[in-house]
Design an enzyme around this catalytic site. Sequence first.
Site, PDB file in Angstrom:
ATOM      1  NE  ARG A 133     -33.430  20.948 -20.165  1.00 37.23           N
ATOM      2  CZ  ARG A 133     -32.830  21.358 -21.272  1.00 37.23           C
ATOM      3  NH1 ARG A 133     -31.590  21.791 -21.238  1.00 37.23           N
ATOM      4  NH2 ARG A 133     -33.466  21.311 -22.417  1.00 37.23           N
ATOM      5  CB  SER A 134     -37.437  15.202 -18.876  1.00 35.34           C
ATOM      6  OG  SER A 134     -36.642  15.447 -20.002  1.00 35.34           O
ATOM      7  CD  GLN A 183     -37.600  23.501 -18.384  1.00 32.64           C
ATOM      8  OE1 GLN A 183     -37.755  23.876 -19.551  1.00 32.64           O
ATOM      9  NE2 GLN A 183     -37.449  22.221 -18.055  1.00 32.64           N
ATOM     10  CG  HIS A 227     -39.789   4.842   9.477  1.00 33.60           C
ATOM     11  ND1 HIS A 227     -40.496   5.072   8.333  1.00 33.60           N
ATOM     12  CD2 HIS A 227     -40.051   5.890  10.300  1.00 33.60           C
ATOM     13  CE1 HIS A 227     -41.152   6.225   8.456  1.00 33.60           C
ATOM     14  NE2 HIS A 227     -40.906   6.733   9.640  1.00 33.60           N
ATOM     15  CE  LYS A 283     -40.156  12.629  10.101  1.00 38.05           C
ATOM     16  NZ  LYS A 283     -39.598  11.276   9.999  1.00 38.05           N
ATOM     17  NE  ARG A 288     -40.285  20.756 -17.569  1.00 42.69           N
ATOM     18  CZ  ARG A 288     -40.878  21.764 -18.194  1.00 42.69           C
ATOM     19  NH1 ARG A 288     -41.433  22.740 -17.498  1.00 42.69           N
ATOM     20  NH2 ARG A 288     -40.936  21.787 -19.502  1.00 42.69           N
TER      21      ARG A 288
HETATM   22  C1  LIG Z   1     -39.836  10.366   9.086  1.00 47.23           C
HETATM   23  C2  LIG Z   1     -38.966   9.226   8.823  1.00 47.23           C
HETATM   24  C3  LIG Z   1     -38.942   8.593   7.582  1.00 47.23           C
HETATM   25  C4  LIG Z   1     -39.909   8.879   6.474  1.00 47.23           C
HETATM   26  O1  LIG Z   1     -40.022  10.126   6.101  1.00 47.23           O
HETATM   27  P1  LIG Z   1     -40.987  10.611   4.944  1.00 47.23           P
HETATM   28  O2  LIG Z   1     -40.549  12.019   4.876  1.00 47.23           O
HETATM   29  O3  LIG Z   1     -42.376  10.411   5.430  1.00 47.23           O
HETATM   30  O4  LIG Z   1     -40.695   9.825   3.743  1.00 47.23           O
HETATM   31  C5  LIG Z   1     -38.060   7.579   7.382  1.00 47.23           C
HETATM   32  N1  LIG Z   1     -37.226   7.163   8.339  1.00 47.23           N
HETATM   33  C6  LIG Z   1     -37.222   7.739   9.555  1.00 47.23           C
HETATM   34  C7  LIG Z   1     -36.258   7.260  10.574  1.00 47.23           C
HETATM   35  C8  LIG Z   1     -38.100   8.781   9.841  1.00 47.23           C
HETATM   36  O5  LIG Z   1     -38.097   9.332  11.047  1.00 47.23           O
END
Ligand SMILES: *Cc1c(COP(=O)(O)O)cnc(C)c1O
Length: 436
Positions: A95-96, A103, A167, A279, A308
């Site tokens: 929901r918002s 919802q 990163h 990942k 949403r």
């Molecule tokens: C992959 C990764 C991110 C970023 O992930 P996104 O899903 O692209 O936002 C951030 N920090 C680390 C250490 C990563 O390996």
Amino acid sequence: MLLDIDISGLIPKHMENRGKLTLKENLKIIENILEQRKVPENGIDEEHIKLLLRILSFMDTDKDPNVIQIGEREARVYTKLQRESVFDFCHGVGRSGNLIDPQPKAPGASVMYKLTNKLLESFLKSLGLNVKAIATPVATGMTISLSLSASRKKYGSNVVIYPYAAHKSPIKATSFIGMRMRLVETVLDGDSVKVEVSDIEDAIRREINNKNNPVVLSTLTFFPPRESDNIEEIAKICGEYDIPHIINGAYAIQNFYYIDKIRKALRYRVDAIISSSDKNLFTPIGGGIVYTKDESFLKEISLTYPGRASANPIVNILISLLAIGTKNYIDLMKEQKECKKLLDELLNDLANKKGEKVLNVKNPISSCITTKKDPLDVAGKLYNLRVTGPRGVRKNDKFGTCYLGEYPYNYIVVNSAIGVKKEDIYKVIEKLSKVI
Ligand SMILES: *Cc1c(COP(=O)(O)O)cnc(C)c1O
């Protein structure tokens, strides 16, 4: 029983019974998921997953044949192609005001989301993590933003203490929500680049002395030579100073080296751990996973999400959990570990042959080999040899190495992440030997 149909008189009775029995057994697979709300040990096949999603999406009000739609948002979708892209959950999730709230226009999508979160919890539990969890419809970086924003709301956090890891996502996650970041510098320890816990404590103390409210954003998963932050010690310190602690565990769920560290940290102050759905769980990019023992903080994160969201990233997580199953996932984890071992053996052989060395940094996923050539050039050549994934880092690249001084070596990073096959490892070594 999901479906009680009347087919009497159409075919002989004994056949009718036989047919109903088969149908019942198939529906039972779906019923079990809904009743037990746990990731099955063995994954279930796509047809059953499709049927489950179909049953749930048929519960959304846009599927009501007699619905009268007079809202400004009525899940009116032009093409089937678009419907399919969201598995017919056209109303999305949330929901918002709160992402995980049911919802009213979408009972089916609401069940789907709740079920996904329950399954996630059972999945993490099967790996030894006793936590509450939610799937988020945005990737890791944005989920870090949501978590930091929740920390600001709940604890008045106004500065992010970040043990330097190069990163861009976590750094941008911080600037995105307009918070200041205080970097804690890395130090060199043999080949490793790491952040001393005492330096983190020092940063915390300075911010508190300046009347600020710090939140620590630690990093568990990273490319070598950057080591994992010592999240257990950081969690202890955050407990002592009573400040929130958010852990970036982007690809932590796939390896017990990381899971063990999380388990230990969870005994102290951890407000949220963030992992990527792609990942770790073999989904397309776009989803995140947040987990913690602190259920009220999860709620706070959910409250920070504005509006949403598309159901797609959530459904993708659900599909992966159902299709993979816990047993197969553990097998994939084992395979990842074996591939990493193979990678290290082959990399060491290659290094000996070429007068290079494999960096001595503890990491369960990635390894680095030094190169006397320009590492960017080597990485470019690998790309042209159709290898994706390796990173070439120059020793003077302060961002790449995570080290603000000059790192002793140029190097190439190679990853053995979940899903990798031994063939990939053999092939990358063969290509590497040509270009390094
Ligand atoms: C992959 C990764 C991110 C970023 O992930 P996104 O899903 O692209 O936002 C951030 N920090 C680390 C250490 C990563 O390996």
